[in-house]
Design a protein around this motif. Sequence first.
Motif, PDB file in Angstrom:
ATOM      1  N   UNK A   1     126.249  29.025  47.971  1.00 43.88           N
ATOM      2  CA  UNK A   1     125.057  29.780  47.607  1.00 43.88           C
ATOM      3  C   UNK A   1     124.978  31.116  48.341  1.00 43.88           C
ATOM      4  N   UNK A   2     125.537  31.176  49.562  1.00 46.91           N
ATOM      5  CA  UNK A   2     125.593  32.451  50.275  1.00 46.91           C
ATOM      6  C   UNK A   2     126.314  33.489  49.428  1.00 46.91           C
ATOM      7  N   UNK A   3     127.463  33.109  48.890  1.00 46.72           N
ATOM      8  CA  UNK A   3     128.251  34.036  48.077  1.00 46.72           C
ATOM      9  C   UNK A   3     127.619  34.273  46.714  1.00 46.72           C
ATOM     10  N   UNK A   4     126.986  33.233  46.143  1.00 42.58           N
ATOM     11  CA  UNK A   4     126.333  33.402  44.854  1.00 42.58           C
ATOM     12  C   UNK A   4     125.214  34.442  44.941  1.00 42.58           C
ATOM     13  N   UNK A   5     124.392  34.338  45.971  1.00 43.37           N
ATOM     14  CA  UNK A   5     123.302  35.297  46.131  1.00 43.37           C
ATOM     15  C   UNK A   5     123.834  36.693  46.423  1.00 43.37           C
ATOM     16  N   UNK A   6     124.905  36.782  47.217  1.00 41.68           N
ATOM     17  CA  UNK A   6     125.482  38.091  47.513  1.00 41.68           C
ATOM     18  C   UNK A   6     126.005  38.753  46.245  1.00 41.68           C
ATOM     19  N   UNK A   7     126.649  37.974  45.378  1.00 43.61           N
ATOM     20  CA  UNK A   7     127.138  38.522  44.113  1.00 43.61           C
ATOM     21  C   UNK A   7     125.977  39.023  43.261  1.00 43.61           C
ATOM     22  N   UNK A   8     124.912  38.232  43.181  1.00 46.28           N
ATOM     23  CA  UNK A   8     123.756  38.627  42.374  1.00 46.28           C
ATOM     24  C   UNK A   8     123.146  39.925  42.888  1.00 46.28           C
ATOM     25  N   UNK A   9     122.980  40.038  44.204  1.00 44.83           N
ATOM     26  CA  UNK A   9     122.349  41.221  44.787  1.00 44.83           C
ATOM     27  C   UNK A   9     123.211  42.462  44.601  1.00 44.83           C
ATOM     28  N   UNK A  10     124.531  42.317  44.775  1.00 45.31           N
ATOM     29  CA  UNK A  10     125.424  43.492  44.780  1.00 45.31           C
ATOM     30  C   UNK A  10     125.962  43.853  43.403  1.00 45.31           C
TER      31      UNK A  10
ATOM     32  N   UNK B   1     125.804  30.284  35.300  1.00 44.56           N
ATOM     33  CA  UNK B   1     126.803  29.244  35.571  1.00 44.56           C
ATOM     34  C   UNK B   1     126.760  28.793  37.027  1.00 44.56           C
ATOM     35  N   UNK B   2     126.828  29.758  37.984  1.00 40.36           N
ATOM     36  CA  UNK B   2     126.891  29.280  39.366  1.00 40.36           C
ATOM     37  C   UNK B   2     125.544  28.810  39.901  1.00 40.36           C
ATOM     38  N   UNK B   3     124.441  29.300  39.337  1.00 45.79           N
ATOM     39  CA  UNK B   3     123.156  28.735  39.758  1.00 45.79           C
ATOM     40  C   UNK B   3     122.893  27.390  39.083  1.00 45.79           C
ATOM     41  N   UNK B   4     123.435  27.175  37.880  1.00 48.48           N
ATOM     42  CA  UNK B   4     123.360  25.852  37.274  1.00 48.48           C
ATOM     43  C   UNK B   4     124.088  24.842  38.158  1.00 48.48           C
ATOM     44  N   UNK B   5     125.221  25.269  38.701  1.00 45.72           N
ATOM     45  CA  UNK B   5     125.971  24.388  39.604  1.00 45.72           C
ATOM     46  C   UNK B   5     125.128  24.022  40.822  1.00 45.72           C
ATOM     47  N   UNK B   6     124.436  25.003  41.390  1.00 45.18           N
ATOM     48  CA  UNK B   6     123.562  24.733  42.534  1.00 45.18           C
ATOM     49  C   UNK B   6     122.450  23.754  42.157  1.00 45.18           C
ATOM     50  N   UNK B   7     121.831  23.993  41.007  1.00 48.51           N
ATOM     51  CA  UNK B   7     120.755  23.110  40.577  1.00 48.51           C
ATOM     52  C   UNK B   7     121.245  21.703  40.291  1.00 48.51           C
ATOM     53  N   UNK B   8     122.443  21.593  39.737  1.00 52.65           N
ATOM     54  CA  UNK B   8     122.998  20.279  39.444  1.00 52.65           C
ATOM     55  C   UNK B   8     123.173  19.461  40.717  1.00 52.65           C
ATOM     56  N   UNK B   9     123.740  20.087  41.752  1.00 51.42           N
ATOM     57  CA  UNK B   9     123.980  19.355  42.990  1.00 51.42           C
ATOM     58  C   UNK B   9     122.676  19.017  43.710  1.00 51.42           C
ATOM     59  N   UNK B  10     121.727  19.941  43.696  1.00 50.30           N
ATOM     60  CA  UNK B  10     120.436  19.665  44.323  1.00 50.30           C
ATOM     61  C   UNK B  10     119.719  18.517  43.617  1.00 50.30           C
ATOM     62  N   UNK B  11     119.698  18.571  42.285  1.00 46.69           N
ATOM     63  CA  UNK B  11     119.065  17.491  41.519  1.00 46.69           C
ATOM     64  C   UNK B  11     119.800  16.175  41.722  1.00 46.69           C
TER      65      UNK B  11
ATOM     66  N   UNK C   1     118.802  32.848  38.042  1.00 43.14           N
ATOM     67  CA  UNK C   1     118.849  32.095  39.298  1.00 43.14           C
ATOM     68  C   UNK C   1     117.964  30.857  39.213  1.00 43.14           C
ATOM     69  N   UNK C   2     116.743  31.044  38.775  1.00 43.27           N
ATOM     70  CA  UNK C   2     115.815  29.916  38.687  1.00 43.27           C
ATOM     71  C   UNK C   2     116.113  29.054  37.464  1.00 43.27           C
ATOM     72  N   UNK C   3     116.372  29.716  36.326  1.00 40.04           N
ATOM     73  CA  UNK C   3     116.650  28.967  35.107  1.00 40.04           C
ATOM     74  C   UNK C   3     117.911  28.133  35.213  1.00 40.04           C
ATOM     75  N   UNK C   4     118.962  28.712  35.798  1.00 40.55           N
ATOM     76  CA  UNK C   4     120.186  27.948  35.994  1.00 40.55           C
ATOM     77  C   UNK C   4     119.963  26.762  36.901  1.00 40.55           C
ATOM     78  N   UNK C   5     119.177  26.962  37.960  1.00 36.52           N
ATOM     79  CA  UNK C   5     118.893  25.868  38.884  1.00 36.52           C
ATOM     80  C   UNK C   5     118.151  24.733  38.176  1.00 36.52           C
ATOM     81  N   UNK C   6     117.173  25.089  37.342  1.00 39.44           N
ATOM     82  CA  UNK C   6     116.439  24.064  36.617  1.00 39.44           C
ATOM     83  C   UNK C   6     117.302  23.416  35.539  1.00 39.44           C
ATOM     84  N   UNK C   7     118.116  24.218  34.859  1.00 35.25           N
ATOM     85  CA  UNK C   7     118.992  23.648  33.838  1.00 35.25           C
ATOM     86  C   UNK C   7     119.985  22.671  34.461  1.00 35.25           C
TER      87      UNK C   7
END
Length: 392
Positions: free
Chosen positions: A116-125, A9-19, A139-145
């Motif tokens: 994205x700082x917080x998104x990556x921190x959540x994923x790592x921790x 969900x949150x990486x899809x949001x990142x991909x949506x805004x980047x696209x 992370x990658x699939x959500x960004x592409x989706x």
Amino acid sequence: MGRYLPYWAYYLHQGMLTALMLQGVTGYFRHQGLDLASLSLLSLTFLPWIGKCFWAPWCERRCLALRGNRYLGSLVALQLGMALVLLGIALLRPDQAVTPILLALMLLAVLSASHDVYADAITITTTDLRQRPLANAAQVGGSYLGVVFGSLAFLFLAERWGWRAGFLGMALVSLMLLLPLARLPATREQVAQAAPRLDRDTLRALWPALCLAAIYYLAMRGLMAVQTVLLLDEGLAFEQLGLVITLYGTVASGLGILLGSWMARRLGAASCLLPCMLVHATLALVAACGAGLFELSAWLGLFALVNVAAAIGFVTLYNLLMGQVRAHQPASDYALFQSVDAAVAMLGSMAALQVAHVTGYAPLLAGLAVIAWMSLWPARRLCARLHREGAA
């Protein structure tokens, strides 16, 4: 797989805004007749992704917890802020307010980079080594989706009902993507250590991985930057652009994500990097040889392969980089990696479009092929160093 739904969900949001910023808005203004040199300025909206490493330690020190997760409150607050900015852009007229739109997109990029700082921190921790390849796939699939929404959905809405409808739709999706975050697990308990910061010790500890992040996608960034405009200039109808980009972001990249995740789990991310770079270099060479010869159908097929290879590379590279962060500041270290990657992405996009504007596509593609093959030797040295450090 429901365990990984919040990551999607949150990486899809990142991909949506980047696209939206780099493809949707670019395609919209190109259709309105804006030249390539002017379009290259839209890459400036990516500047906050370069600078986020400077404020990431502050973000990590002052994060807001929610539902037992150390970083979730900050992520939710930023996503609500981005929805409001999207609503604000919807009120602007693209034919009369290009500068305000550019500034609003810059603000959106600041909020998105911090998100994205917080998104990556959540994923790592919230993942371990066994779970991380699937989290990287999210992370990658959500960004592409997210490209489906930031490109296809935006262009469809903008074509049928105008600019305002496109951005209202993006704001609605932004709010809806908050719902799956309720399923996020709590962060792991951490032993108190030094406060997160960006200093000389950080650069000394992370420089091999930083250099690898810088050179890994040099040529591919250029290819991806001209993908939209090259296809349009080769005769692709504007009405079909969103569909083509969506197929690249779903079918082609989906195949790449599956392959990249499988390779990271079976072989290890470090073992995959050089073969991926070799594939990237080969595709850049094919593009250079095909300039002036390929028909539209050939370019569509080539860029499909480019998207597959790019997705494989993203999964394996991100898996490697997440393993390089230090326990006391995972968000800050990973933000530094992504800032380097974002700098390459922005400068590569601007340079590729400017060179294509001045010289045409053939010289640009030839230069990208040379860069891709020249990058293999230093990448091999850096991978060997990281392997030795990891074994020590």
